[in-house]
Scaffold this motif. Structure first.
Motif, PDB file in Angstrom:
ATOM      1  N   THR A  47       0.814  -1.209   0.000  1.00 14.71           N
ATOM      2  CA  THR A  47       0.000   0.000   0.000  1.00 14.71           C
ATOM      3  C   THR A  47       0.855   1.270   0.000  1.00 14.71           C
ATOM      4  OG1 THR A  47      -1.530  -1.322   1.326  1.00 14.71           O
ATOM      5  CG2 THR A  47      -2.039   1.014   1.084  1.00 14.71           C
ATOM      6  N   ARG A  48       1.943   1.271   0.754  1.00 19.23           N
ATOM      7  CA  ARG A  48       2.816   2.438   0.853  1.00 19.23           C
ATOM      8  C   ARG A  48       3.485   2.792  -0.473  1.00 19.23           C
ATOM      9  NH1 ARG A  48       7.720   0.575   3.377  1.00 19.23           N
ATOM     10  NH2 ARG A  48       6.600   0.312   5.335  1.00 19.23           N
ATOM     11  N   VAL A  68       5.921   8.835  -0.902  1.00 24.34           N
ATOM     12  CA  VAL A  68       5.164   7.722  -0.331  1.00 24.34           C
ATOM     13  C   VAL A  68       3.766   7.728  -0.931  1.00 24.34           C
ATOM     14  CG1 VAL A  68       4.210   8.980   1.663  1.00 24.34           C
ATOM     15  CG2 VAL A  68       4.616   6.519   1.837  1.00 24.34           C
ATOM     16  N   GLY A  69       3.195   6.543  -1.102  1.00 25.31           N
ATOM     17  CA  GLY A  69       1.836   6.441  -1.605  1.00 25.31           C
ATOM     18  C   GLY A  69       0.820   6.559  -0.484  1.00 25.31           C
ATOM     19  N   LYS A  70      -0.398   6.894  -0.850  1.00 25.64           N
ATOM     20  CA  LYS A  70      -1.477   7.112   0.117  1.00 25.64           C
ATOM     21  C   LYS A  70      -2.682   6.229  -0.224  1.00 25.64           C
ATOM     22  CE  LYS A  70       0.733  10.670   2.021  1.00 25.64           C
ATOM     23  NZ  LYS A  70       1.249  10.651   3.411  1.00 25.64           N
ATOM     24  N   GLY A  94       0.432  -4.023   4.623  1.00 24.43           N
ATOM     25  CA  GLY A  94       1.051  -2.967   5.419  1.00 24.43           C
ATOM     26  C   GLY A  94       0.091  -1.913   5.922  1.00 24.43           C
ATOM     27  N   VAL A  95      -1.170  -2.265   6.124  1.00 28.59           N
ATOM     28  CA  VAL A  95      -2.175  -1.295   6.579  1.00 28.59           C
ATOM     29  C   VAL A  95      -2.137  -1.046   8.081  1.00 28.59           C
ATOM     30  CG1 VAL A  95      -4.675  -0.952   6.864  1.00 28.59           C
ATOM     31  CG2 VAL A  95      -3.730  -1.517   4.613  1.00 28.59           C
ATOM     32  N   PRO A  96      -2.149  -2.074   8.959  1.00 22.61           N
ATOM     33  CA  PRO A  96      -2.144  -1.790  10.394  1.00 22.61           C
ATOM     34  C   PRO A  96      -0.966  -0.908  10.792  1.00 22.61           C
ATOM     35  CG  PRO A  96      -2.656  -4.093  10.005  1.00 22.61           C
ATOM     36  CD  PRO A  96      -2.232  -3.525   8.689  1.00 22.61           C
TER      37      PRO A  96
END
Length: 623
Positions: A47-48, A68-70, A94-96
């Protein structure tokens, strides 16, 4: 007799002989619209990194330097293009909220000590707060949870389902939730720290000893950069066991020192301190498992992780990928997974398990939907493409897992492994094509691809903590091939080279075919043995098998060689022709990827197809 039957031939080749029309066309139109996929395809995305447009890629670069991505980068357009690729689930990796080296104190978040964080962006598997999300991923970190909830809704609106990670074996050394629901306490808050083990302690302790930061002559946190928290100390007394099970107060630099091991009621001697499932529960469904656990007294950590999973389930998350699941007892999985299934019977539960002897325990007793098929199918495919093995054992692997093959998720690329296109793995993305055909068609299990795989991402970047061959999960970095497809946020492939665009088109055609193919939910039989033993010019890189149901018959032929064109007459053995109830005659077969045609000739109950199989290409034929 009908003069036509339904077949498909999946071949890693361009067909070139008198029985086959050489042409490439658009994807053949389906005879009817099918709205429900028969197989699932998981698109894993870090995700990043997904939406990061910055191409600087300075080793150990900051967010300001490398970008960095959002969450917001997953626009409707991006999600629609992912769906069109042939995807049903997105695994947002990689969300939490995990440890990161960035100052978010104005949002009430404590700074993380670089001496117990890997890289600058941190490991997604050192979770600091299970009830919130990584602030790096939010435009407004104060609203980070709301931004992720909006992404869940946006993903669903675009016809896709959501998977996130749960890491039950270990958590960050400095775990502290700012977002605990009412009545929930932090891990370890109620532990008796004077003893090594107690059933309801969340951690294991080393009484009387303080934690010591691991040291190495070759590694310096943040690459030697000055930071007020880099002082050779991290306050932890008594020291806890490290995530990979190290019982040393000063773990080795190669240990999972950034994490601590969670206690599930396994005593230090390995014995179990909780109720065990009765005989025969491997045959019972999730409801029976749920009923069994309802009145049982279970360890504290079981309850905490069950509540975390149900928290995210209530927010609309459709499934979970469980990190290092085999380091946690399958009785716990029975407890938690059955609770999830009572809330969402269709939840997608995927586990990282690497011990084939334990597969059936985690599926039948632990109630996992899917496990990684890494140790057998993936590892053997890798050996084939690196010239270290022949294809024949693929049939033995598939037949040996016949009772659980649907549960063994196939992949060739993920965040832990070397990139498929890297020099350390296949060497080129084209060499990965026959591997992908086999991975996607040899069983009824779901298929997973890792973002960038479909455009040949090769992981060449030296990001800092993470080095080449794997796209780093520890650093702020751009992903070049993927960024060319992203095209500044247009998500239209506008900057792709022709070979990259062609590769993505191949993945799109193949994955969309697998979604709706009836035969890929059916039976498997190898035809490799007869062709290896009896077919002239059937080169060592060739591999073939059949898949079928009453509605559809498939013949799969791949060429793992990247240098040799094989010209031969493929044999479809008598027992297959008999099972399929095919009479003597000629039957046209048509490629579902590119539209070429060939002929199956059946004489005296035996079938043959004349083929010229070029290196490392893929086709699907169907009448």
């Amino acid at each position: 007799m009908k003069t036509s039957l339904t077949f498909a031939v999946v071949m890693s080749c361009v067909i070139a002989n008198t029985t086959i029309a050489q042409k490439k066309t658009t994807m053949p139109a389906k005879s009817k619209v099918i709205t429900t996929p028969k197989k699932d395809v998981v698109y894993q995305v870090f995700t990043r990194l997904f939406g990061n447009k910055n191409t600087t890629n300075k080793p150990w670069g900051t967010i300001e330097e490398n970008g960095v991505g959002k969450f917001n980068d997953f626009t409707d357009k991006a999600l629609q293009e992912i769906k069109k690729l042939g995807v049903t689930y997105i695994w947002y990796t990689g969300v939490p909220h995990h440890d990161v080296i960035r100052d978010y104190t104005k949002y009430g978040i404590s700074n993380d000590d670089p001496e117990v964080v890997k890289g600058r962006a941190g490991s997604p598997y050192a979770v600091k707060d299970y009830y919130n999300v990584n602030p790096d991923l939010a435009v407004n970190p104060a609203k980070r949870l709301e931004e992720f909830e909006a992404l869940i809704a946006r993903t669903h609106k675009n016809g896709l389902k959501v998977i996130i990670d749960i890491v039950p074996n270990h958590i960050a050394r400095n775990y502290h939730s700012l977002s605990n629901p009412k009545g929930v306490t932090d891990f370890g808050a109620e532990d008796n720290t004077s003893v090594e083990y107690a059933r309801d302690n969340n951690f294991y302790y080393i009484p009387g000893k303080a934690f010591e930061v691991p040291t190495s002559p070759t590694y310096k946190p943040l690459n030697g950069e000055q930071n007020p928290l880099i002082d050779g100390k991290f306050a932890e007394f008594p020291a806890k066991w490290t995530g990979n099970g190290s019982r040393e107060a000063k773990p080795d630099i190669n240990d999972w020192y950034e994490t601590v091991k969670v206690n599930y009621g396994i005593k230090p001697d390995g014995s179990k301190d909780f109720p065990e499932l009765p005989q025969g529960f491997d045959k019972k469904d999730c409801k029976a498992h749920y009923e069994f656990w309802k009145d049982k007294d279970v360890p504290s950590s079981w309850k905490k992780f069950r509540d975390i999973a149900l928290y995210w389930t209530a927010k609309g998350v459709d499934g979970f990928r469980y990190d290092m699941a085999e380091m946690v007892p399958y009785e716990f999985w029975s407890y938690m997974n059955s609770a999830i299934k009572m809330k969402n019977p269709k939840a997608f539960l995927l586990a990282e398990v690497y011990n084939p002897k334990e597969y059936r325990n985690y599926i039948n007793l632990g109630k996992m939907d899917y496990l990684y098929d890494k140790v057998e199918t993936y590892d053997h495919l890798k050996s084939i493409i690196q010239g270290e093995a022949l294809p024949e054992p693929l049939s033995e692997i598939q037949e040996g897992m016949a009772d659980i093959e649907h549960h063994m998720l196939h992949f060739l690329d993920n965040h832990d492994e070397q990139r498929l296109a890297s020099p350390e793995f296949a060497g080129t993305p084209e060499k990965g094509k026959p591997m992908m055909v086999v991975s996607a068609t040899i069983s009824s299990s779901p298929t997973m691809i890792y973002f960038g795989q479909e455009v040949g991402e090769d992981g060449k970047e030296n990001a800092g903590f993470g080095t080449h061959s794997r796209t780093s999960i520890f650093d702020y970095v751009g992903v070049p091939h993927h960024q060319r497809w992203m095209n500044g946020g247009k998500f239209d492939g506008g900057q792709l080279s022709k070979s990259e665009a062609d590769l993505r088109d191949f993945y799109k055609r193949l994955l969309n075919f697998t979604l709706y193919s009836d035969a890929l939910t059916g039976k498997f039989k190898e035809i490799q043995t007869i062709n290896r033993n009896e077919t002239k010019r059937y080169d060592p890189g060739m591999y073939s098998y059949v898949r079928w149901t009453a509605k559809e018959k498939l013949i799969v032929v791949v060429n793992f060689s990247w240098v040799t064109t094989s010209n031969f007459e493929l044999k479809v053995p008598e027992d297959v022709i008999k099972i399929w109830n095919i009479k003597d005659g000629l039957y046209d077969v048509k490629d579902q990827l590119y539209g070429s045609t060939a002929q199956l000739k059946v004489t005296d109950g035996k079938g043959t197809i004349r083929l010229s199989v070029k290196p490392s290409e893929s086709f699907i034929f169907k009448l």
